[in-house]
Design an enzyme around this catalytic site. Structure first.
Site, PDB file in Angstrom:
ATOM      1  N   ALA A  68       0.838  -1.215   0.000  1.00  0.00           N
ATOM      2  CA  ALA A  68       0.000   0.000   0.000  1.00  0.00           C
ATOM      3  C   ALA A  68       0.866   1.255   0.000  1.00  0.00           C
ATOM      4  O   ALA A  68       1.997   1.249   0.476  1.00  0.00           O
ATOM      5  CB  ALA A  68      -0.901   0.000   1.227  1.00  0.00           C
ATOM      6  N   ASN A 117       9.263   8.303   4.907  1.00  0.00           N
ATOM      7  CA  ASN A 117       8.125   9.077   4.414  1.00  0.00           C
ATOM      8  C   ASN A 117       7.252   9.526   5.573  1.00  0.00           C
ATOM      9  O   ASN A 117       7.087   8.814   6.549  1.00  0.00           O
ATOM     10  CB  ASN A 117       7.322   8.275   3.380  1.00  0.00           C
ATOM     11  CG  ASN A 117       6.184   7.481   3.995  1.00  0.00           C
ATOM     12  OD1 ASN A 117       5.096   8.022   4.249  1.00  0.00           O
ATOM     13  ND2 ASN A 117       6.438   6.202   4.280  1.00  0.00           N
ATOM     14  N   PHE A 121      -1.164  10.088   4.608  1.00  0.00           N
ATOM     15  CA  PHE A 121      -2.407   9.704   3.896  1.00  0.00           C
ATOM     16  C   PHE A 121      -2.907  10.811   2.959  1.00  0.00           C
ATOM     17  O   PHE A 121      -4.088  11.168   2.973  1.00  0.00           O
ATOM     18  CB  PHE A 121      -3.536   9.336   4.868  1.00  0.00           C
ATOM     19  CG  PHE A 121      -3.309   8.101   5.690  1.00  0.00           C
ATOM     20  CD1 PHE A 121      -2.358   7.154   5.343  1.00  0.00           C
ATOM     21  CD2 PHE A 121      -4.085   7.873   6.824  1.00  0.00           C
ATOM     22  CE1 PHE A 121      -2.168   6.013   6.112  1.00  0.00           C
ATOM     23  CE2 PHE A 121      -3.905   6.726   7.593  1.00  0.00           C
ATOM     24  CZ  PHE A 121      -2.935   5.801   7.232  1.00  0.00           C
ATOM     25  N   SER A 182       0.308   3.312  10.298  1.00  0.00           N
ATOM     26  CA  SER A 182       1.115   4.406   9.763  1.00  0.00           C
ATOM     27  C   SER A 182       1.575   5.277  10.936  1.00  0.00           C
ATOM     28  O   SER A 182       0.763   5.641  11.789  1.00  0.00           O
ATOM     29  CB  SER A 182       0.299   5.260   8.791  1.00  0.00           C
ATOM     30  OG  SER A 182       0.984   6.474   8.580  1.00  0.00           O
ATOM     31  N   ASN A 184       2.383   8.274  10.646  1.00  0.00           N
ATOM     32  CA  ASN A 184       2.242   9.660  10.203  1.00  0.00           C
ATOM     33  C   ASN A 184       0.870  10.276  10.447  1.00  0.00           C
ATOM     34  O   ASN A 184       0.581  11.368   9.974  1.00  0.00           O
ATOM     35  CB  ASN A 184       2.601   9.766   8.717  1.00  0.00           C
ATOM     36  CG  ASN A 184       4.003   9.229   8.459  1.00  0.00           C
ATOM     37  OD1 ASN A 184       4.917   9.532   9.214  1.00  0.00           O
ATOM     38  ND2 ASN A 184       4.153   8.417   7.430  1.00  0.00           N
ATOM     39  N   THR A 185       0.014   9.535  11.131  1.00  0.00           N
ATOM     40  CA  THR A 185      -1.281  10.085  11.534  1.00  0.00           C
ATOM     41  C   THR A 185      -1.320   9.991  13.050  1.00  0.00           C
ATOM     42  O   THR A 185      -1.155   8.898  13.605  1.00  0.00           O
ATOM     43  CB  THR A 185      -2.447   9.289  10.894  1.00  0.00           C
ATOM     44  OG1 THR A 185      -2.379   9.453   9.478  1.00  0.00           O
ATOM     45  CG2 THR A 185      -3.798   9.769  11.391  1.00  0.00           C
ATOM     46  N   LYS A 220      -3.072  -4.336   9.201  1.00  0.00           N
ATOM     47  CA  LYS A 220      -1.627  -4.104   8.996  1.00  0.00           C
ATOM     48  C   LYS A 220      -1.012  -3.544  10.272  1.00  0.00           C
ATOM     49  O   LYS A 220      -1.432  -2.495  10.761  1.00  0.00           O
ATOM     50  CB  LYS A 220      -1.430  -3.135   7.828  1.00  0.00           C
ATOM     51  CG  LYS A 220       0.046  -2.964   7.455  1.00  0.00           C
ATOM     52  CD  LYS A 220       0.166  -2.273   6.122  1.00  0.00           C
ATOM     53  CE  LYS A 220       1.594  -2.078   5.691  1.00  0.00           C
ATOM     54  NZ  LYS A 220       1.693  -1.404   4.396  1.00  0.00           N
ATOM     55  N   ASN A 248       4.211  -2.509   8.645  1.00  0.00           N
ATOM     56  CA  ASN A 248       4.316  -1.164   8.073  1.00  0.00           C
ATOM     57  C   ASN A 248       5.742  -0.621   8.321  1.00  0.00           C
ATOM     58  O   ASN A 248       6.626  -1.384   8.716  1.00  0.00           O
ATOM     59  CB  ASN A 248       3.260  -0.263   8.724  1.00  0.00           C
ATOM     60  CG  ASN A 248       2.761   0.815   7.777  1.00  0.00           C
ATOM     61  OD1 ASN A 248       3.556   1.462   7.087  1.00  0.00           O
ATOM     62  ND2 ASN A 248       1.461   1.013   7.711  1.00  0.00           N
ATOM     63  N   TYR A 319       7.614  -2.405  -1.695  1.00  0.00           N
ATOM     64  CA  TYR A 319       7.480  -0.990  -2.033  1.00  0.00           C
ATOM     65  C   TYR A 319       8.872  -0.406  -2.300  1.00  0.00           C
ATOM     66  O   TYR A 319       9.236  -0.164  -3.458  1.00  0.00           O
ATOM     67  CB  TYR A 319       6.753  -0.213  -0.928  1.00  0.00           C
ATOM     68  CG  TYR A 319       6.381   1.206  -1.331  1.00  0.00           C
ATOM     69  CD1 TYR A 319       7.259   2.017  -2.043  1.00  0.00           C
ATOM     70  CD2 TYR A 319       5.145   1.747  -1.011  1.00  0.00           C
ATOM     71  CE1 TYR A 319       6.929   3.304  -2.433  1.00  0.00           C
ATOM     72  CE2 TYR A 319       4.799   3.052  -1.389  1.00  0.00           C
ATOM     73  CZ  TYR A 319       5.695   3.813  -2.090  1.00  0.00           C
ATOM     74  OH  TYR A 319       5.360   5.090  -2.477  1.00  0.00           O
TER      75      TYR A 319
END
Ligand SMILES: Cc1cc2nc3c(=O)[nH]c(=O)nc-3n(C[C@H](O)[C@H](O)[C@H](O)COP(=O)(O)O)c2cc1C
Length: 346
Positions: A68, A117, A121, A182, A184-185, A220, A248, A319
Site C-alpha cells: 500500500a 516518508n 495519507f 502508519s 504519520n497520523t 496491517k 508497516n 514498495y
C-alpha cells in the site's frame, strides 16, 4: 533488464525530487495503461512462472504483491498489474480527500537503500478512488484496498470513519487492509490496543458479513509493537478470522546513520528488514497458520522474499524494493523462487 534500470534509469531518477518522480511515475502509468499495446508489451517483458495459490479464499498467480501507498488513489492499477504482481494493495484511502503533511515529506536514504516518508495519507478520498476503480475493473489480479482514517477525525470517532470508507469501497476490492500502523497520523498506532482494535474492526466485519459477497480482511501492524499489543492483535485475528500484514514502516532509527534521527516519519527498505522479519516470526508463532499472513518490509530480491515466505508469510509485498531495484523486481523474485523450487503452502 533490472541491471539497466539500476545502472541508468535509477541514476537519472534519483537526481530528481522523490515526490515529483513518484507523481510522474503514477501519471505515466495512468496514461500508458489506456493503450492496450503498451500493457501487452509490459506484460510480455515481465512474464515469469506462475505459482498458483489460494489465500483467504482468493486465488493468486504468485505470492508477490505491491504494498500500500504506491498507488494511493487507485488510478494506475491496470499498468501496475502488468509488472507481474500477484496482487495489488491500493490506497491508503480515507473517507474524505486530504492533502497530507507539508512537503518535503519523502526522502531517499540512498546509501542505506531506504526511504523515510511522512506523507500522512495524502489522497483524493474514497469517492474518487471508487470512481477510478470503476473504470479500471476487472483487473487480472486480486486487489486489496487499504483503509485509513482522516487526520481530523479523533481516535474515538475512528470506527465510524473507517466503516464509512469501507462502505464506499466495498464493491471495488477483493480484500481490505485496515491500516492502523502508519506513524504519520497522530495516535493512529494506539488503535493496536485490544479494546480499540476490537471496536474498530467488529463493525467492518459485521458490515462485510451482511453483504452478498463476504470479503476477507487483513489488519496491517507496526514493526514497533510491544509484545502485549501484538499478542492481543493476534488473539483477535484468530477470534474474528482476519489476516495480518507484518509490517508497516518503523519509527526506529537504530539501523540508519545518526543524521536521519531528526527526520520524522516511517522508515522502510533494507534497514527495516530485520525488525519486520522479527515481528513476522512472532506473529506466525502466535497464529500458527490459522489465519493468513502477508510479509512486508525490506524485500529487495528473491532471497529476501523467500526469507519471509519461510518465516510464515503466505504472501509478500514490496514498495521500497521497487524504487531501488526497478520494474523487473517481481520477475527477478519469481525466477529466484523457481530456481529454489519454492512451493506454496496453501
Ligand atoms: C512513500 C511510502 C508511502 C507509504 N504509504 C503507505 C500507505 O498509505 N499505507 C500503508 O499501509 N503503507 C504505506 N507504506 C508502507 C508500505 O506499504 C510498506 O509496508 C513498507 O514500506 C515496508 O515495505 P518496504 O520495505 O518494501 O518498503 C508506504 C511506504 C512508503 C515508502
Amino acid at each position: 533488464m533490472g541491471f539497466l534500470y539500476r545502472k541508468f534509469v535509477r541514476q537519472l531518477l534519483f537526481n530528481l525530487n522523490p515526490e515529483v518522480v513518484h507523481d510522474a511515475v503514477i501519471k505515466t502509468a495512468r496514461a500508458a495503461q489506456r493503450v492496450e499495446f503498451l500493457n501487452s508489451m509490459v506484460r510480455l517483458l515481465t512474464k515469469a512462472k506462475d505459482f498458483p495459490l489460494t489465500v483467504a479464499g482468493l486465488k493468486f498467480h504468485n505470492p508477490v504483491g505491491l504494498a500500500a501507498g504506491f498507488d494511493k488513489n487507485c488510478e494506475a492499477a491496470r499498468f501496475l498489474a502488468g509488472l507481474g504482481f500477484g496482487f495489488l494493495e491500493l490506497g491508503t484511502v480515507t473517507l474524505r480527500p486530504q492533502p497530507g503533511n507539508p512537503k518535503p515529506r519523502l526522502f531517499r536514504l540512498r546509501d542505506d537503500h531506504a526511504i523515510i516518508n511522512r506523507m500522512g495519507f495524502n489522497n483524493a478520498g474514497a469517492f474518487d478512488a471508487a470512481r477510478s476503480l470503476e473504470r479500471l475493473l476487472p483487473l487480472p489480479v486480486p486487489v486489496g484496498i487499504s483503509v485509513g482514517k482522516n487526520a481530523d477525525c479523533s481516535i474515538d470517532e475512528a470506527p465510524k470513519n473507517y466503516l464509512e470508507t469501507l462502505k464506499i469501497m466495498y464493491d471495488y476490492g477483493d480484500y481490505f487492509a485496515v491500516n492502523i500502523s502508519s506513524p504519520n497520523t497522530l495516535q493512529l498506532r494506539s488503535l493496536h490496543g485490544a479494546d480499540k482494535l476490537k471496536r474498530l474492526v467488529e463493525p467492518m466485519l459485521d458490515f462485510a458479513s451482511g453483504q452478498k459477497k463476504v470479503k476477507p480482511f487483513f489488519v496491517k501492524i507496526a514493526p514497533d509493537l510491544e509484545d502485549a499489543d501484538l499478542e492481543s492483535a493476534a488473539a483477535l485475528a484468530l477470534e474474528k478470522n482476519f489476516g495480518l500484514i507484518a509490517t508497516n514502516t518503523t519509527v526506529n532509527r537504530s539501523s540508519v546513520p545518526a543524521y536521519w534521527q531528526s527526520y520524522e516519519g516511517g522508515l522502510s527498505g533494507k534497514p527495516l528488514r530485520a525488525l519486520s522479519n522479527a515481528m513476522l516470526s512472532k506473529t506466525a508463532a502466535l497464529v500458527k497458520g490459522k489465519v493468513p499472513l502477508i510479509g512486508s518490509g525490506g524485500i529487495f530480491d528473491g532471497a529476501t522474499a523467500l526469507e519471509k515466505l519461510n518465516l510464515g508469510a503466505d504472501l509478500v509485498q514490496v514498495y521500497s524494493g521497487l524504487v531501488y531495484e526497478g520494474p523487473f523486481l517481481v520477475k527477478e523474485i519469481l525466477e529466484y523462487l523457481e530456481k529454489k523450487n519454492w512451493q506454496p503452502r496453501r
